[in-house]
Design a protein around this motif. Structure first.
Motif, PDB file in Angstrom:
ATOM      1  N   PRO A 164      33.290 -17.161 -75.079  1.00 49.30           N
ATOM      2  CA  PRO A 164      33.366 -16.795 -76.502  1.00 49.30           C
ATOM      3  C   PRO A 164      33.974 -17.856 -77.416  1.00 49.30           C
ATOM      4  CG  PRO A 164      34.949 -15.526 -75.203  1.00 49.30           C
ATOM      5  CD  PRO A 164      34.082 -16.262 -74.234  1.00 49.30           C
ATOM      6  N   LYS A 165      34.750 -18.799 -76.885  1.00 49.82           N
ATOM      7  CA  LYS A 165      35.370 -19.837 -77.725  1.00 49.82           C
ATOM      8  C   LYS A 165      34.482 -21.071 -77.883  1.00 49.82           C
ATOM      9  CE  LYS A 165      40.106 -18.500 -76.751  1.00 49.82           C
ATOM     10  NZ  LYS A 165      41.389 -18.898 -76.168  1.00 49.82           N
ATOM     11  N   THR A 166      33.274 -21.022 -77.356  1.00 47.95           N
ATOM     12  CA  THR A 166      32.371 -22.164 -77.386  1.00 47.95           C
ATOM     13  C   THR A 166      31.726 -22.316 -78.761  1.00 47.95           C
ATOM     14  OG1 THR A 166      31.908 -21.993 -75.047  1.00 47.95           O
ATOM     15  CG2 THR A 166      30.260 -23.126 -76.374  1.00 47.95           C
ATOM     16  N   ARG A 167      31.688 -23.549 -79.258  1.00 45.95           N
ATOM     17  CA  ARG A 167      30.908 -23.877 -80.447  1.00 45.95           C
ATOM     18  C   ARG A 167      29.741 -24.760 -79.982  1.00 45.95           C
ATOM     19  NH1 ARG A 167      35.970 -24.774 -84.026  1.00 45.95           N
ATOM     20  NH2 ARG A 167      35.653 -26.947 -83.537  1.00 45.95           N
ATOM     21  N   THR A 168      30.024 -26.016 -79.743  1.00 42.32           N
ATOM     22  CA  THR A 168      29.012 -26.916 -79.200  1.00 42.32           C
ATOM     23  C   THR A 168      28.964 -26.724 -77.686  1.00 42.32           C
ATOM     24  OG1 THR A 168      29.491 -28.525 -80.919  1.00 42.32           O
ATOM     25  CG2 THR A 168      28.351 -29.352 -78.972  1.00 42.32           C
ATOM     26  N   GLN A 169      27.736 -26.739 -77.131  1.00 45.85           N
ATOM     27  CA  GLN A 169      27.622 -26.661 -75.672  1.00 45.85           C
ATOM     28  C   GLN A 169      26.334 -27.332 -75.233  1.00 45.85           C
ATOM     29  OE1 GLN A 169      25.437 -24.557 -73.747  1.00 45.85           O
ATOM     30  NE2 GLN A 169      24.477 -23.468 -75.432  1.00 45.85           N
ATOM     31  N   ASP A 218      50.067 -23.749 -71.755  1.00 43.50           N
ATOM     32  CA  ASP A 218      49.685 -24.313 -73.044  1.00 43.50           C
ATOM     33  C   ASP A 218      49.562 -25.825 -72.903  1.00 43.50           C
ATOM     34  OD1 ASP A 218      49.714 -21.828 -74.254  1.00 43.50           O
ATOM     35  OD2 ASP A 218      51.813 -22.000 -74.869  1.00 43.50           O
ATOM     36  N   VAL A 219      48.374 -26.334 -73.233  1.00 43.55           N
ATOM     37  CA  VAL A 219      48.082 -27.757 -73.069  1.00 43.55           C
ATOM     38  C   VAL A 219      47.497 -28.290 -74.360  1.00 43.55           C
ATOM     39  CG1 VAL A 219      46.760 -29.452 -71.737  1.00 43.55           C
ATOM     40  CG2 VAL A 219      47.632 -27.396 -70.611  1.00 43.55           C
ATOM     41  N   LYS A 220      48.005 -29.451 -74.796  1.00 50.60           N
ATOM     42  CA  LYS A 220      47.461 -30.106 -75.980  1.00 50.60           C
ATOM     43  C   LYS A 220      46.348 -31.052 -75.539  1.00 50.60           C
ATOM     44  CE  LYS A 220      50.180 -31.201 -79.378  1.00 50.60           C
ATOM     45  NZ  LYS A 220      51.150 -31.881 -80.267  1.00 50.60           N
ATOM     46  N   ARG A 221      45.168 -30.849 -76.120  1.00 47.63           N
ATOM     47  CA  ARG A 221      44.009 -31.698 -75.806  1.00 47.63           C
ATOM     48  C   ARG A 221      43.218 -31.956 -77.067  1.00 47.63           C
ATOM     49  NH1 ARG A 221      43.335 -32.173 -70.258  1.00 47.63           N
ATOM     50  NH2 ARG A 221      43.885 -30.371 -68.978  1.00 47.63           N
ATOM     51  N   ALA A 222      42.394 -32.995 -77.025  1.00 47.02           N
ATOM     52  CA  ALA A 222      41.524 -33.326 -78.150  1.00 47.02           C
ATOM     53  C   ALA A 222      40.481 -32.229 -78.330  1.00 47.02           C
ATOM     54  CB  ALA A 222      40.841 -34.663 -77.913  1.00 47.02           C
ATOM     55  N   SER A 223      40.206 -31.889 -79.574  1.00 45.20           N
ATOM     56  CA  SER A 223      39.165 -30.890 -79.841  1.00 45.20           C
ATOM     57  C   SER A 223      37.843 -31.546 -80.244  1.00 45.20           C
ATOM     58  CB  SER A 223      39.618 -29.913 -80.917  1.00 45.20           C
ATOM     59  OG  SER A 223      39.822 -30.588 -82.135  1.00 45.20           O
ATOM     60  N   ARG A 224      37.842 -32.853 -80.392  1.00 43.38           N
ATOM     61  CA  ARG A 224      36.600 -33.620 -80.571  1.00 43.38           C
ATOM     62  C   ARG A 224      36.610 -34.727 -79.536  1.00 43.38           C
ATOM     63  NH1 ARG A 224      35.855 -34.058 -87.104  1.00 43.38           N
ATOM     64  NH2 ARG A 224      35.541 -31.826 -87.410  1.00 43.38           N
ATOM     65  N   LEU A 225      35.461 -34.917 -78.897  1.00 45.35           N
ATOM     66  CA  LEU A 225      35.432 -35.772 -77.714  1.00 45.35           C
ATOM     67  C   LEU A 225      34.093 -36.482 -77.573  1.00 45.35           C
ATOM     68  CD1 LEU A 225      37.528 -35.965 -75.335  1.00 45.35           C
ATOM     69  CD2 LEU A 225      36.099 -34.338 -74.126  1.00 45.35           C
ATOM     70  N   VAL A 255      23.041 -43.158 -67.210  1.00 48.62           N
ATOM     71  CA  VAL A 255      24.292 -43.106 -67.958  1.00 48.62           C
ATOM     72  C   VAL A 255      24.054 -42.285 -69.226  1.00 48.62           C
ATOM     73  CG1 VAL A 255      26.010 -44.448 -69.235  1.00 48.62           C
ATOM     74  CG2 VAL A 255      25.084 -45.320 -67.056  1.00 48.62           C
ATOM     75  N   VAL A 256      24.910 -41.285 -69.438  1.00 52.34           N
ATOM     76  CA  VAL A 256      24.811 -40.459 -70.633  1.00 52.34           C
ATOM     77  C   VAL A 256      26.126 -40.551 -71.399  1.00 52.34           C
ATOM     78  CG1 VAL A 256      23.090 -38.860 -69.722  1.00 52.34           C
ATOM     79  CG2 VAL A 256      25.511 -38.387 -69.352  1.00 52.34           C
ATOM     80  N   VAL A 257      26.000 -40.521 -72.713  1.00 57.12           N
ATOM     81  CA  VAL A 257      27.159 -40.483 -73.602  1.00 57.12           C
ATOM     82  C   VAL A 257      26.884 -39.366 -74.593  1.00 57.12           C
ATOM     83  CG1 VAL A 257      28.535 -41.731 -75.303  1.00 57.12           C
ATOM     84  CG2 VAL A 257      27.549 -42.969 -73.349  1.00 57.12           C
ATOM     85  N   PHE A 258      27.826 -38.440 -74.728  1.00 53.95           N
ATOM     86  CA  PHE A 258      27.598 -37.364 -75.687  1.00 53.95           C
ATOM     87  C   PHE A 258      28.899 -36.925 -76.330  1.00 53.95           C
ATOM     88  CE2 PHE A 258      28.043 -35.280 -71.595  1.00 53.95           C
ATOM     89  CZ  PHE A 258      28.881 -34.211 -71.852  1.00 53.95           C
ATOM     90  N   ASP A 259      28.727 -36.327 -77.501  1.00 50.17           N
ATOM     91  CA  ASP A 259      29.849 -35.805 -78.276  1.00 50.17           C
ATOM     92  C   ASP A 259      29.892 -34.298 -78.124  1.00 50.17           C
ATOM     93  OD1 ASP A 259      30.478 -38.340 -79.433  1.00 50.17           O
ATOM     94  OD2 ASP A 259      28.769 -38.093 -80.782  1.00 50.17           O
ATOM     95  N   THR A 260      31.101 -33.766 -78.133  1.00 52.52           N
ATOM     96  CA  THR A 260      31.277 -32.320 -78.106  1.00 52.52           C
ATOM     97  C   THR A 260      32.576 -31.967 -78.792  1.00 52.52           C
ATOM     98  OG1 THR A 260      31.087 -30.355 -76.716  1.00 52.52           O
ATOM     99  CG2 THR A 260      32.390 -32.206 -75.835  1.00 52.52           C
ATOM    100  N   ASP A 261      32.847 -30.669 -78.870  1.00 49.89           N
ATOM    101  CA  ASP A 261      34.056 -30.230 -79.555  1.00 49.89           C
ATOM    102  C   ASP A 261      34.545 -28.908 -78.964  1.00 49.89           C
ATOM    103  OD1 ASP A 261      32.402 -28.189 -80.540  1.00 49.89           O
ATOM    104  OD2 ASP A 261      32.198 -29.099 -82.505  1.00 49.89           O
ATOM    105  N   ALA A 262      35.627 -28.422 -79.520  1.00 45.88           N
ATOM    106  CA  ALA A 262      36.164 -27.100 -79.236  1.00 45.88           C
ATOM    107  C   ALA A 262      36.332 -26.856 -77.734  1.00 45.88           C
ATOM    108  CB  ALA A 262      35.304 -26.027 -79.907  1.00 45.88           C
ATOM    109  N   PHE A 263      35.844 -25.724 -77.259  1.00 42.96           N
ATOM    110  CA  PHE A 263      36.094 -25.308 -75.882  1.00 42.96           C
ATOM    111  C   PHE A 263      35.425 -26.231 -74.860  1.00 42.96           C
ATOM    112  CE2 PHE A 263      35.566 -22.585 -72.110  1.00 42.96           C
ATOM    113  CZ  PHE A 263      36.907 -22.312 -71.872  1.00 42.96           C
ATOM    114  N   GLU A 264      34.222 -26.712 -75.158  1.00 46.36           N
ATOM    115  CA  GLU A 264      33.570 -27.619 -74.211  1.00 46.36           C
ATOM    116  C   GLU A 264      34.369 -28.914 -74.074  1.00 46.36           C
ATOM    117  OE1 GLU A 264      29.072 -28.361 -73.119  1.00 46.36           O
ATOM    118  OE2 GLU A 264      29.613 -29.615 -74.852  1.00 46.36           O
ATOM    119  N   ALA A 265      34.937 -29.403 -75.173  1.00 46.77           N
ATOM    120  CA  ALA A 265      35.779 -30.608 -75.111  1.00 46.77           C
ATOM    121  C   ALA A 265      36.984 -30.355 -74.202  1.00 46.77           C
ATOM    122  CB  ALA A 265      36.227 -31.018 -76.512  1.00 46.77           C
TER     123      ALA A 265
END
Length: 162
Positions: A63-68, A101-108, A120-130
């Motif tokens: 449920p916390k997923t935005r980008t996936q 509780d862990v501090k992590r980047a929300s954009r990756l 080789v793949v490079v991709f951007d993601t955010d929120a829960f997937e990050a």
């Protein structure tokens, strides 16, 4: 499932040749194990006792997923860019009795290699997937979420719900 404090969980995995048939089989096994494990959104090779830098992720049902990006497996993955640190609660199948509780980047931005082809793949993601990606990359580097928590005050007994 390997549980802390097993040594394989605190040891950096070996880089792999993603085209090696053994790595391709490991990738399939990780996905199959993740799918039959309730609540599991990612699984690293060392969590099943294999000291290799391979993991799978699928946050599409969370449920916390935005980008996936659906279900995928990465080999030799690394974070190439990150921003917007946020603190959130994490759990882990290898630490079944606690969350933290862990501090992590929300954009990756992540770079890795696909099993089978070695592409080789490079991709951007955010929120829960990050967050899930950073958690799994940490596993391949020999770290648990407990190592990233702000201290003992940020670790909690896992809640069980009926």
């Amino acid at each position: 499932m390997v549980r802390a404090p097993a040594g394989v969980l605190s040891t950096r995995g070996e880089d792999v040749d993603p085209t090696d048939p053994e790595v391709v089989q490991l990738a399939a096994d990780l996905v199959a194990t993740m799918r039959v494990s309730p609540g599991c959104v990612g699984l690293a090779a060392n969590q099943v006792g294999v000291g290799m830098r391979v993991f799978c992720v699928d946050v599409s049902e969370h449920p916390k997923t935005r980008t996936q990006h659906g279900t995928f497996v990465l080999c030799n993955a690394e974070v190439v860019a990150s921003s917007r640190n946020e603190k959130a609660r994490e759990g882990c199948m290898s630490v079944p009795d606690f969350t933290g509780d862990v501090k992590r980047a929300s954009r990756l931005t992540v770079r890795g290699e696909l099993p089978g082809t070695g592409e080789v793949v490079v991709f951007d993601t955010d929120a829960f997937e990050a967050r899930a990606l950073q958690h799994e990359i940490d596993h391949t580097d020999g770290f648990l979420f407990l190592d990233r928590a702000a201290g003992a005050h940020a670790i909690y007994p896992r809640q069980t719900y009926l």
